[in-house]
Design a protein around this motif. Structure first.
Motif, short mmCIF file in Angstrom:
data_model
loop_
_atom_site.label_atom_id
_atom_site.label_comp_id
_atom_site.label_asym_id
_atom_site.label_seq_id
_atom_site.Cartn_x
_atom_site.Cartn_y
_atom_site.Cartn_z
N MET A 149 0.84 -1.19 -0.14
CA MET A 149 0.00 -0.05 0.05
C MET A 149 0.94 1.21 0.03
O MET A 149 1.82 1.33 0.43
N THR A 150 0.63 2.33 -0.90
CA THR A 150 1.22 3.43 -0.65
C THR A 150 0.12 4.25 -0.18
O THR A 150 -1.15 4.52 -0.29
N LYS A 151 1.20 5.42 0.48
CA LYS A 151 0.25 6.34 1.39
C LYS A 151 0.87 7.78 1.20
O LYS A 151 2.17 7.87 1.18
N LYS A 152 0.12 8.84 0.84
CA LYS A 152 0.87 10.15 0.39
C LYS A 152 -0.07 11.28 1.47
O LYS A 152 -1.27 11.18 1.54
N THR A 153 0.68 12.13 1.74
CA THR A 153 0.00 13.28 2.53
C THR A 153 0.25 14.61 1.81
O THR A 153 1.65 14.86 1.57
N PHE A 154 -0.53 15.44 1.47
CA PHE A 154 -0.26 16.66 0.71
C PHE A 154 -1.29 17.85 1.18
O PHE A 154 -2.20 17.61 1.87
N THR A 155 -1.00 18.71 0.64
CA THR A 155 -1.58 20.08 0.70
C THR A 155 -2.83 20.24 -0.37
O THR A 155 -2.27 20.13 -1.58
N VAL A 156 -3.99 20.91 -0.02
CA VAL A 156 -4.91 21.34 -1.35
C VAL A 156 -5.09 22.51 -0.77
O VAL A 156 -6.30 22.91 -0.07
N PRO A 157 -4.77 23.62 -1.30
CA PRO A 157 -5.20 25.04 -0.85
C PRO A 157 -6.62 25.28 -1.15
O PRO A 157 -7.19 26.33 -0.46
N ASN A 158 -7.14 24.75 -2.18
CA ASN A 158 -8.74 25.26 -2.19
C ASN A 158 -9.64 24.61 -1.17
O ASN A 158 -10.85 25.10 -1.28
N ILE A 159 -9.30 23.64 -0.10
CA ILE A 159 -9.95 23.16 0.78
C ILE A 159 -10.41 24.73 1.62
O ILE A 159 -9.75 25.17 2.19
N SER A 160 -11.77 24.86 1.80
CA SER A 160 -12.39 26.33 2.62
C SER A 160 -13.48 25.70 3.59
O SER A 160 -13.80 26.36 4.33
#
Length: 73
Positions: A1-12
């Motif tokens: 399994m692969t796992k990534k954490t990232f930022t999504v600036p459009n989340i409001s």
């Protein structure tokens, strides 16, 4: 399994996190999705046939493009 954490600036708002979790959760191979409104971070875990490219493409399509990659495991 692969796992990534990232930022999504459009989340409001809560709708944003729900849309991301619902859409990515329906992608074949995605095991878990957690989007956080406060930090604008999303963590996704997946196996084949899902891929980072497919996840990025879907996020672009629903207007929540990923920006900074925080963690890969």
């Amino acid at each position: 399994m692969t796992k990534k954490t990232f930022t999504v600036p459009n989340i409001s708002c809560g709708h944003c996190t729900h849309a991301i979790e619902t859409e990515l959760g329906e992608l074949a191979g995605v095991q878990s999705v957690k989007a956080e409104q406060e930090t604008k971070q999303v963590t996704v875990a997946w196996d084949d046939p899902a891929s980072w490219e497919k996840i990025q493409a879907l996020l672009q399509e629903i207007n929540y493009p990923p920006e900074g990659l925080i963690q890969i495991s």
